[in-house]
Each structure stands twice: as C-alpha cells, then as structure tokens.
Write an enzyme that holds these catalytic residues in place. Structure first.
Site, PDB file in Angstrom:
ATOM      1  NE  ARG B  19      10.580   0.783  -5.178  1.00 39.27           N
ATOM      2  CZ  ARG B  19       9.343   0.416  -5.300  1.00 39.27           C
ATOM      3  NH1 ARG B  19       8.760   1.433  -4.093  1.00 39.27           N
ATOM      4  NH2 ARG B  19       8.756  -0.035  -6.192  1.00 39.27           N
ATOM      5  CG  HIS B 210       7.511  -5.583 -11.151  1.00 41.12           C
ATOM      6  ND1 HIS B 210       8.164  -4.635 -10.011  1.00 41.12           N
ATOM      7  CD2 HIS B 210       6.496  -5.291  -9.716  1.00 41.12           C
ATOM      8  CE1 HIS B 210       7.640  -4.559  -8.746  1.00 41.12           C
ATOM      9  NE2 HIS B 210       6.745  -5.636  -8.761  1.00 41.12           N
ATOM     10  CG  HIS B 212       3.491  -8.975  -7.413  1.00 44.38           C
ATOM     11  ND1 HIS B 212       3.078  -8.380  -6.252  1.00 44.38           N
ATOM     12  CD2 HIS B 212       4.399  -8.050  -7.780  1.00 44.38           C
ATOM     13  CE1 HIS B 212       3.899  -7.123  -5.896  1.00 44.38           C
ATOM     14  NE2 HIS B 212       4.796  -6.884  -6.681  1.00 44.38           N
ATOM     15  CB  CYS B 243       0.594  -9.543  -1.523  1.00 40.06           C
ATOM     16  SG  CYS B 243      -0.956  -9.344  -2.109  1.00 40.06           S
ATOM     17  CG  ASN B 252       7.921  -7.530  -5.414  1.00 37.66           C
ATOM     18  OD1 ASN B 252       7.659  -7.375  -5.914  1.00 37.66           O
ATOM     19  ND2 ASN B 252       8.581  -6.925  -4.156  1.00 37.66           N
TER      20      ASN B 252
END
Lengths: 307, 307
Positions: B19, B210, B212, B243, B252
């Site tokens: 996703r 989460h 990055h 990004c 990510n």
C-alpha cells in the site's frame, strides 16, 4: 520503558573521504583531491585522514599522495593523519611531515592474508616494529583493526580475538586503536559486545570506531557506541568509498549523515553542516557518480519545502 | 560508560510495501501487486497493509484495490489492513471484508491542508465520525498521525501538539495510533521526545512507529524506540515508496534492513529473511528501478564471500 543512557556532549569526527574514500573510487585527478581536502579543511572538522603512502602499483588512487599533501592548504585547527602499510610508507609519511600515522591489521586471518599475504600474527609483528619507528621519529601510531565486527570470508569475528589484538598492540606501544566495520557487518549488538570486551581489558586506550552503512545500520551502531561513551568516529564526506565486496552497495557512512543526526541531538562536532554539504557536492562531482548520502540528496531536516 | 536499556525480545512488523510503498511508485499492474502481496504473505510477517480505498483520480496507483484484494491468497496467520481517507473509502474497505482500518491526519496544519484541504482540527472531526462508522461495523480504527516528527513546510512539530492529537483521537475511540516520519525528519532525540510526551498522557494506547530513511536515521530511530519499549513498526519491502518531497531520496525504511538488524540482535519478528529478500527482489522487478535497500544489495551479513 527504560531509562536513558547519558550521551556525550561532544564528538570528534575524523573525516576519511580524501584517503579511505578516494582510495576506493575510480582515480581522481590531483587537482580535485587538493580541492576536496581544502574544502574539508574549511568545514570546521578537527581531524582529516589526508592520504596514504602506499605503493602506486598496489593503489594507483594514492600515487600522488606527496603532491596532494604538498599542495593542500592546511588549516591550523585541523589534525591531519596518513595511513601507511609498511616502513617504506612510514618513512615517506614522516618525510612529508605527518605526526599522526595509522597502520592496519585485519582481525580475521583470511582477510589479512587476502590483503597482505600474511597472517594476523605476522602483521602484528611487523606493526610492533612500525610503532617503534614512528615513535622514534616523534609521531604517534594508531592501529586500525579491520573486520572487527565480521569478516566477509570468515563470518563472525570473536570480540575476544579483537580484544587480544588490542592487548598486543597496546603492549607494543600503540597510542590509539580504531575498529573498522570493513564490510558493514556491525549491528548494535556487535558494537556493544566488542566495545565491552576491549574496555574490560584495556580501559585506557583511546578508541575510534569506523562504521560502514552497507546494511543500513551505521547510525544505529554509532548511537549504541555513544551510549557506551565512545566519542571518536570516522566518517567519509558524501559516503565516498563504496563497498569493494558488494558492487553498488554503500561503504563508509556519510559524514553529513553523522553530523546531521548528532547536531539534532545537541551533540557538538565543530563542523558547519552547510560547508560540509558543499564539500559533499564537490566529492560527488569529482567521482562522477551519485553518492549514497541521504542528507546530500534530501538536504538537512531544517531545509523546508516552499508551500 | 552506562548501562543498557533492556530491549524487547519480540517485535511486530507491519509490512506496508503493497500500500504505502506502491502508492508512491509509478503504477504497477494488478497482477504484479497480487504477486507481491502473495510473496509477502509467505514470509512469516504477521501484518500487512494491503491496499487503500481512495478515489482513483486522486491516487491511480490504488484504483484496482478491490481486485488486488479479491485475488490475493491470504495467509491465515496474517492480519491485513487497509487505509481509507473518508467514509466512502471506509464503506468500500468494510465491504471488502477488512476489519483493521487506518485513517490519516497530519500533525501540522500546513501538511494536512496540502493533503486534504482541511485543517488538522477539521480532519479530527471527520475522523471521530469515521471511528464510529468503523466500530459500528465491527472493525478497529487506527489513526496514523503524519508529520509527527517534523513537517516539510513548517519544520519542527511540537511533541505536545502530537500528544494533544492523541488525546483527542483516544477520546473519540481510536483503537491504536501510529506516528509517521513522513519526510524523514526524525532523529533519536525526536523519537524520545515524542514517545515520552505521548506515553505521559496516554500510557495505554497501542503505539506503532513508521520511519523513513531519508536522512539515514531510520534504524537509529528504531533502536531508540526499542529502548523506550515500543514493539510495533511499519516497514516497506525493498524500501518501496521513495520520498515525494525529495526526488531520488529514500522514503520508507526497508523491511529487510529492519529484520536483518533485529534478528542479529536476537529480537524475533517471525519473518524468514530469505523469503523477504525474494519478495524485495520481486518488488524491485515490479517497479523497474533499484530500490534503496542495503541488505537487498549486499545480502545479509551471514552471506559470505568465497575466498
């Protein structure tokens, strides 16, 4: 939920791009090397590994070390060092005026044999003589222990073996030791185990850590080492250097990624990040490939996007 | 020299490549998305963010969400979730059979307005209604707070502001919260400040982070969060996602970099790293560009080079 380890407030970065970085890239013209050294000398960094004195047939990238060093504009606040493989290199480094000199040995026999066709023990005997030579000329000797966190040929390296190497070189007079994560095999666990093993036996020898970001762990490793009180780290502008064992993979952690994180954590380095990013852009221009530096690519977190 | 924070022995990874990853890449054919989902379902990962139900004109990459989900071979041990922007999306997700559903709000007003043309406060009002809708259908509602560690337009985001958002959504019935480092502005310091601020006020709400890797700090941030006892993390196979604010930069953190580090630290994830690397290779093939995953490039540290 646990407490926080107290972190150091100041960290000493040694910039290794001009030597360790460029030695593992396609050859760069002398003029470019001098420009990079001079750009780095203006960043506020306090230590730079400038060149190595190695045989030009073995490492053509450093064939012009004497000329690079002679032409560089040295900054008064910067300590410059050179790496040497043997007494011939040591004599050249001393003649060029270096007083901080590094020698290398691999913790794993296989890696050492692949590099210099000797066992680790044989190299340690050579290093004992090199330390004496350097000391008699008034220079300091740092022993860099490569493959300290793992060997690409042998796999895991026992921290006790590395600590034993440290015992030996300390007994032989080494002024400092550095541990190289030569192919990016370190993780926070390995850092903790190695630093603890060495400190238990040699609490007084100054320790520097050299991390690669090959598998993404460089800054996590550095954070772990900070928690253990280690305050000296190598880093390479732009991430210059690549990984000789995995084409296309990252090698040295990028200095600007280290500095960016440390400064945001309130840890001082003396380095001006903007000046460092200019040097990183120059490094990228000199080697003609995109360097693996996130902060060079995206800019520091303080660089905002216009609405 | 300081003590060691006790780390969790088990971590729960939510794989978001299908996703969040694919939504930020050039569109991939339906068949490829199904293959990727199925490959991930075979890795042992216990949670997968499978699709989002968004308007196809807004996000064409997810236009085939219903078909992807219908064709996927779901594994019995895996919890699958979907992201929805509004009640229309929620109805579609519920109709497709999802029982774990995520909604998003940005901590910074500017970012929220750029995304959905509403203030953060207005979106929180919408989310209160969405939570009721999801609960009445028997589903759980996770609120993802984007730009929790910094906003690319506004800069630093006050942890107290994020904690206030958490207060609000907990009061409105949110089952869990996630904090997104949307553009890679988190550092260990920011992680510690945010987690502490939220935990002080809402000690019981489950928290997922989460990260990055835009500026290289993802695994250092994760290590810091581990020390704070956080055990739930998003990650994206191969580092899928890019990004959107810095072309060419990483987004990510790659799942295999997370798993590789955790396993070497003795922390269990349930994931088979070899199977995950196969899925990462497939992801790279599907998007047709080199993904920013060091472990995919160099292999795990256990993969030795022949002498």
């Amino acid at each position: 939920m646990t407490g926080r380890a107290e972190l150091p407030s100041v960290v000493s970065i040694r910039e290794v791009g001009p030597r360790d970085g460029l030695q593992n890239e396609d050859p760069v013209p002398t003029d470019g090397k001098v420009r990079l050294l001079d750009a780095l000398s203006r960043t506020g960094v306090r230590r730079i590994e400038a060149v190595s004195f190695v045989h030009p047939k073995a490492i053509p990238q450093m064939a012009d070390a004497d000329e690079v060093w002679a032409r560089a504009s040295r900054a008064s606040g910067v300590r410059y060092s050179a790496l040497v493989p043997n007494s011939r290199g040591a004599q050249r480094a001393l003649a060029a005026g270096f007083t901080e000199i590094e020698v290398v040995v691999s913790a794993s026999d296989t890696h050492n044999r692949r590099n210099v066709n000797r066992s680790t023990a044989e190299s340690l005997d050579d290093i004992a003589g090199l330390i004496d030579l350097l000391h008699s000329a008034g220079a300091t000797a740092e022993v860099i222990v490569a493959t300290s966190f793992g060997c690409p040929y042998e796999g895991d390296v026992d921290p006790a073996r590395v600590a034993g190497i440290v015992d030996r070189v300390v007994a032989d007079g080494a002024d400092r030791v550095a541990f190289g994560d030569t192919t990016g095999m370190a993780t926070p666990r390995r850092v903790r185990e190695l630093v603890t093993a060495v400190r238990d036996r040699q609490p007084d020898i100054p320790v520097l850590l050299h991390f690669h970001n090959t598998r993404g762990t460089a800054l996590a490793n550095l954070l772990t080492a900070l928690e253990l009180g280690i305050t000296e780290y190598d880093a390479s502008v732009g991430g210059l250097g690549g990984c000789p064992y995995a084409p296309g993979a990252s090698g040295n952690v990028a200095t600007e990624e280290v500095v960016h994180m440390l400064h945001d954590m309130g840890i001082e380095t003396g380095i001006d990040l903007d000046a460092l990013l200019e040097a990183a852009a120059l490094a990228e221009e000199l080697v003609g490939r995109e360097l693996p530096s996130g902060v060079l690519r995206a800019g520091p977190r303080s660089r905002l996007t216009a609405v």
